[in-house]
Design an enzyme around this catalytic site. Structure first.
Site, mmCIF file in Angstrom:
data_model
loop_
_atom_site.group_PDB
_atom_site.id
_atom_site.type_symbol
_atom_site.label_atom_id
_atom_site.label_comp_id
_atom_site.label_asym_id
_atom_site.label_seq_id
_atom_site.Cartn_x
_atom_site.Cartn_y
_atom_site.Cartn_z
ATOM 1 N N ALA A 1 0.870 -1.178 0.000
ATOM 2 C CA ALA A 1 0.000 0.000 0.000
ATOM 3 C C ALA A 1 0.903 1.224 0.000
ATOM 4 C CB ALA A 1 -0.899 0.018 1.236
ATOM 5 N N GLU A 2 0.634 2.172 -0.882
ATOM 6 C CA GLU A 2 1.591 3.263 -1.062
ATOM 7 C C GLU A 2 1.671 4.194 0.137
ATOM 8 O OE1 GLU A 2 -1.026 2.722 -3.076
ATOM 9 O OE2 GLU A 2 -1.923 4.599 -3.805
ATOM 10 N N ASN A 3 0.739 4.072 1.079
ATOM 11 C CA ASN A 3 0.872 4.847 2.307
ATOM 12 C C ASN A 3 1.875 4.232 3.273
ATOM 13 O OD1 ASN A 3 -1.166 2.846 2.410
ATOM 14 N ND2 ASN A 3 -1.963 3.695 4.312
#
Lengths: 231, 223, 223, 231
Positions: free
Chosen positions: B52-54
């Site tokens: 997840a890019e977060n």
């Protein structure tokens, strides 16, 4: 310098004035400095340029727009493609009352890192051939096109840590890390709220995410409950 | 047109078809919307690592537990962590994405052109949209799969000669999976590989603006 | 020349003088060689945070314990950690250095020019030298102090009009502390602030190639 | 992909051939993959381009020069200004038998990070007006001059971790971190020796320094005792 510990988020914001350029850590509900955002709302300063991953997507930044405190936002999520629901920011943006610089999230992260690391610019393939490339230098190298992106800095960074020590070292928790450690390096004044402040020496050196040199002010706060419903 | 009354695949079935594209052990980023459903259809023994890019590598399913604000995917949805998960900051996350460390990204789409250009972030007539991590994923992932409805709600093709909407990235899409078809993007243009059950290649082509070469072994979508 | 027989300050006394330049709470990087001695002369109550470019903030004195290969400063010397120390990778360390987060760097020098150019890494006639972190520190530290012998072993001045040795960085030095003097680098050139006990400004100037303005309040080096 | 665990450092080097470009983690005695270096020496491959902070300063890389395995080094410490003592590398360098690209340490770190992060180049003030600037583009921006530096990548990275899990996540210890996590992102094949390999799930997500996606091969090794005498 050792961090100064303040009793309340309102006192921690001492000196922040109209027109300030402010970075906010956080990604939707994770790692957002919501106590400091609410204190900034109470403070009532206006004409702010705010830099945050998102505004009006499960964060409290949109509340700053209630009192028209925001002049400009630099963000990756700020406007919905659907008009199902409209934030204060979107309404003001669509009426032309606030300015918006929309940035790809990786470029946003890298620009902040560059701002904190003394990098004068970097080349990325992200955004080539899109609206994001408008007005930017395009470089050719190794058969590819690259955009020259510039560093981003702020007057103030407002951060949310999970745990701090009294010297100013910070630890974040899970997805609460996000932009916080980057912004800690890229502002003239760095203010962090932390759920817990422990004695200096209690955090193992290898488990510190933001070294104390980057942190100016600390305030202990219970987290504000925020949850985005995904719309 | 007779095809108009036919059933199209549900979002879940599109996600299921996309899941079959994920090689065992792959590191995969799933975009917001339909793509987030793909994770549930990857068999556990495939050992897919979801990024997840977060700032998470190795998240699992959606969480049913008490909401943890610090444990969400990039769509803001509460998730669980698999054993071996790691967390990191956004610069490290996008270094992973832009540095070619993501094997497959699955993104939603508004339009894909015959050259593989993707438009997926802005609908100007509805007042805009947001970029998020889409441009970085489109450029950085080793393989990009777009999962979307084959047409707009009013029947306009989304697979087009030229994207009319603002671009996410040029020449980035490798495979398009829709509720009607699986279309491969190659140097020579688009190839129709599979059609939804009950649909003919001709019916799919009629709902596609860009020229479609029909694969010699075109078959029914494997679900 | 009469001055030639006079005693010069020891390396320890030069380090002691440099230590007086460190403001309380400052974050300080000490270069290899003489500068590493400075740490021992900073009073504990000054709460100096020592940064080592190999990835430590908050190291203490030299370690007398069993050698720990993972706990060394940038000169390879075993050190201790103070409470609140943190460790990080080399990119984060140089982001700290190049991003302006180091208040003071103290580096050794071969030559300093009247404009504040520094040469400290290479002696071509001896076959070269290595750069290490010197160029980054010279450019990135908010204040740069050079600690060096006032002359070479054979009496040649090290404070010169133009550096003959390969440069580390241009216009980077703020203060020069030698075994004979304290010299400030300003927009208008060099100012002699202090001389070693027993030395006159004229004697120091005679061993200096670059023009030296003598400060009105020139005094003896405060140790 | 999940990391593959090998029984010996020699087996972990399977496939490394003459002419390989290899990065080595480590800073003097800290975090150096000495077991893998010794295995590479035993393997006998030649014509190597090695990228490491230091060669011949308290590391074992200099031993690769005994068998003339090194064709080129990219490093920040490789040649002494004094001739007090000479390493194999220095002797060969002074005789013109090996090539050397000397890089400022911050630029070395940033170039490796760029190589792993898909950055096509970056602007830094380090090296402006020095020998390091030779042949490089100089940009003017905000009244300063900046060098355009290019990313650095390798065929193979050899790393030293303190602890790994079976999936390939790595933790480093104290100053042993240095270049290891950067190099983990910047090579086609990443091989790490670790003092300990634990079961997947035993390392807390927030305390992992290199996520498993970056690591291809693991081997458990007791550390080799190395100490530099400072000369």
């Amino acid at each position: 310098m050792t961090a100064t510990i303040f009793a309340t988020p309102d006192e921690a914001l001492d000196g922040i004035a109209d027109g300030a350029r402010i970075m906010f850590g956080g990604f939707v509900s994770a790692g957002a400095p919501s106590n400091l955002v609410l204190a900034l709302k109470r403070r009532g300063v206006r004409g702010l340029t705010i830099m945050a991953n998102n505004i009006g997507f499960g964060d409290l930044l949109d509340e700053l727009c209630e009192g028209r405190q925001v002049a400009k936002a630099i963000a990756t999520f700020a406007v919905r493609a659907s008009s199902a629901r409209e934030s204060n920011f979107e309404a003001q943006y669509r009426r032309g009352e606030v300015e918006l610089e929309l940035v790809p999230q990786g470029t946003f992260a890298e620009r902040i890192r560059a701002g904190g690391a003394g990098i004068g610019g970097f080349l990325t393939r992200t955004g080539v051939g899109t609206q994001v490339a408008e007005g930017k230098e395009v470089h050719s190298w190794q058969g590819e096109e690259w955009l020259l992106e510039r560093p981003l800095r702020a007057d103030v960074a407002l951060l949310k840590a999970h745990r701090a020590d009294r010297l100013g070292n910070l630890q974040y928790r899970l997805a609460g890390r996000n932009f916080n450690p980057l912004m800690a390096t890229a502002a003239d004044l760095v203010i962090a709220e932390a759920e817990e402040i422990v004695e200096t020496g209690e955090l193992p050196p290898d488990a510190i995410h933001t070294p104390a040199v980057h942190v100016d002010r600390l305030v202990r706060c219970d987290p504000v409950e925020v949850r985005w419903d995904g719309r | 047109m007779a095809a108009e009354g036919k059933a199209r695949l549900t979002r879940e079935l599109v996600a299921m078809r996309v899941a079959r594209e994920l090689p065992p052990g792959a590191t995969v980023n799933l975009g917001i919307g339909l793509p987030t459903l793909v994770g549930a259809f990857a068999p556990p023994e495939a050992n897919i690592l979801l990024q997840a890019e977060n700032g998470i590598l190795g998240y699992g399913g959606f969480s049913e537990d008490a909401f943890d604000p610090d444990l969400i995917n990039a769509g803001g949805q509460p998730v669980t962590l698999n054993p071996g998960a790691s967390t990191f900051d956004s610069a490290a996350s996008f270094a992973m994405i832009r540095g070619g460390h993501i094997d497959v990204a699955v993104l939603g789409g508004l339009q894909v052109s015959e050259r593989g250009d993707l438009a997926n972030w802005s609908v100007p007539e509805r007042g805009g949209g947001s970029i998020g991590g889409a441009m970085d994923l489109a450029v950085g992932a080793r393989r990009l799969i777009v999962a979307m409805a084959h047409t707009t709600r009013d029947g306009q093709p989304r697979i087009v000669r030229e994207c009319a909407y603002p671009l996410t990235a040029r020449r980035c899409v490798d495979l398009i999976v829709t509720d009607l078809a699986v279309v491969e993007v190659g140097a020579g243009g688009l190839t129709l590989r599979e059609v939804a059950p009950g649909w003919t290649p001709e019916e799919v082509a009629a709902l596609t603006d860009a020229p479609l070469r029909v694969a010699a072994d075109v078959g029914e979508m494997a679900l």
